[in-house]
Write an enzyme that holds these catalytic residues in place. Structure first.
Site, PDB file in Angstrom:
ATOM      1  CG  HIS A  47       0.233  -6.696   1.719  1.00 25.37           C
ATOM      2  ND1 HIS A  47      -0.902  -6.052   1.276  1.00 25.37           N
ATOM      3  CD2 HIS A  47       0.889  -5.803   2.500  1.00 25.37           C
ATOM      4  CE1 HIS A  47      -0.934  -4.823   1.766  1.00 25.37           C
ATOM      5  NE2 HIS A  47       0.143  -4.646   2.522  1.00 25.37           N
ATOM      6  CD  GLU A  48       4.628  -6.306   3.893  1.00 30.23           C
ATOM      7  OE1 GLU A  48       5.214  -5.261   3.493  1.00 30.23           O
ATOM      8  OE2 GLU A  48       3.642  -6.273   4.640  1.00 30.23           O
ATOM      9  CG  HIS A  60       3.773  -2.397   0.095  1.00 27.60           C
ATOM     10  ND1 HIS A  60       2.932  -1.331  -0.161  1.00 27.60           N
ATOM     11  CD2 HIS A  60       3.251  -3.045   1.175  1.00 27.60           C
ATOM     12  CE1 HIS A  60       1.940  -1.331   0.726  1.00 27.60           C
ATOM     13  NE2 HIS A  60       2.108  -2.361   1.537  1.00 27.60           N
ATOM     14  CD  GLU A  76      -0.989  -0.847   3.249  1.00 24.27           C
ATOM     15  OE1 GLU A  76      -1.231  -2.066   3.384  1.00 24.27           O
ATOM     16  OE2 GLU A  76       0.157  -0.387   3.273  1.00 24.27           O
ATOM     17  CG  ASP A 101      -4.711  -5.452   0.426  1.00 20.21           C
ATOM     18  OD1 ASP A 101      -3.711  -5.952   0.974  1.00 20.21           O
ATOM     19  OD2 ASP A 101      -5.568  -4.800   1.044  1.00 20.21           O
TER      20      ASP A 101
END
Length: 289
Positions: A151-152, A155, A203, A207
């Site tokens: 997930h990070e 980003h 977000e 995801d």
């Protein structure tokens, strides 16, 4: 004290004056500093005094350089890193596997463990990802850890912080037509890393990327949902990487729609005993058997 303006205005046209003055100031700082850091190239130190970042087309190299300086401002000042070699090596191994399977494998990634009992994870630009000791204890298997790291990395792959920096700089009047001063970019990036503002769109995109990445890396898809559900079941305030919009329940619902039922629980990383062995220094004695 020399009158730099007088000297340079006689020798060079006015349009060269300010860039040259910035260079002189940068050189003066270098000469006056008793112990310059050996690890930083002199050329990079010179550029810090005059570099302007064009955030609309920032290069990978520039983003990594800014990320390095943001990381330097975070580590030791805002939080303390966990120093156990076994745990750090394990998290880095999982993280590098995720990075290699991501949509942006071409930059160096740095995965670090933060000494903090809170359950949290976050990332900053240039490939820097942080996960807390509290999160490592909460995850039940490697696939769940991998889903958080993915997930990070999502980003970073989407350059969400670069876009946030651009929007913030424009709204605050910090960016000129030429771009954003390098030192201002670092300070702004440090603030964004601490505040961690996220949008609904960012977000959901992170995801989606995370699900695709863990699947490509060979981990079970179900882990990304099981970790979110576990935190919700514990009650209380969710960690910051889950508390942003949209609601966590909505994110879980969106991910469940993307899961492949035939392979959701098929894949690596579901062995709890193996995971506990890898983070053994963090596991309570009662859970080690």
């Amino acid at each position: 004290m020399f009158n730099f303006k007088f000297i340079f205005s006689d020798l060079f046209p006015r349009r060269w004056f300010y860039p040259l003055l910035s260079l002189v100031v940068a050189v003066s700082v270098l000469v006056a500093t008793p112990h310059p850091t050996p690890a930083v190239p002199w050329r990079d130190l010179l550029l810090r005094g005059v570099q302007v970042i064009q955030l609309s087309n920032i290069s990978d190299r520039q983003e990594v350089q800014i990320g390095q300086q943001i990381n330097a401002g975070l580590v030791g000042q805002e939080f303390r890193l966990y120093t156990n070699r076994q745990v750090n090596a394990y998290v880095d191994e999982v993280g590098q596997r995720i990075a290699a399977a991501s949509d942006r494998p071409g930059i160096p990634y740095t995965f670090q463990v933060v000494q903090d009992n809170n359950v949290n994870a976050f990332a900053t630009m240039g490939g820097y990802v942080y996960v807390t000791t509290g999160l490592l204890r909460t995850a039940e298997n490697e696939a769940e850890l991998a889903s958080v790291l993915a997930h990070e990395v999502g980003h970073i792959a989407s350059r969400h912080m670069v876009e946030q920096m651009r929007q913030t700089a424009i709204s605050r009047g910090l960016a000129s037509a030429a771009g954003l001063n390098g030192s201002t970019a670092v300070q702004l990036g440090l603030q964004l890393a601490l505040d961690r503002p996220r949008s609904r769109k960012d977000e959901l995109e992170a995801d989606r990327r995370a699900l695709q990445t863990i699947t490509k890396a060979g981990y079970a898809q179900s882990a990304i949902v099981s970790f979110m559900e576990k935190l919700l079941e514990q009650g209380g305030s969710p960690p910051s990487f889950l508390s942003t919009h949209p609601a966590t329940q909505d994110r879980i619902a969106a991910l469940e729609k993307e899961l492949d039922p035939t392979r959701a629980t098929v894949g690596e990383g579901l062995n709890q005993a193996s995971y506990r062995a890898n983070i053994r220094p963090l596991v309570p004695v009662s859970r080690r058997s």
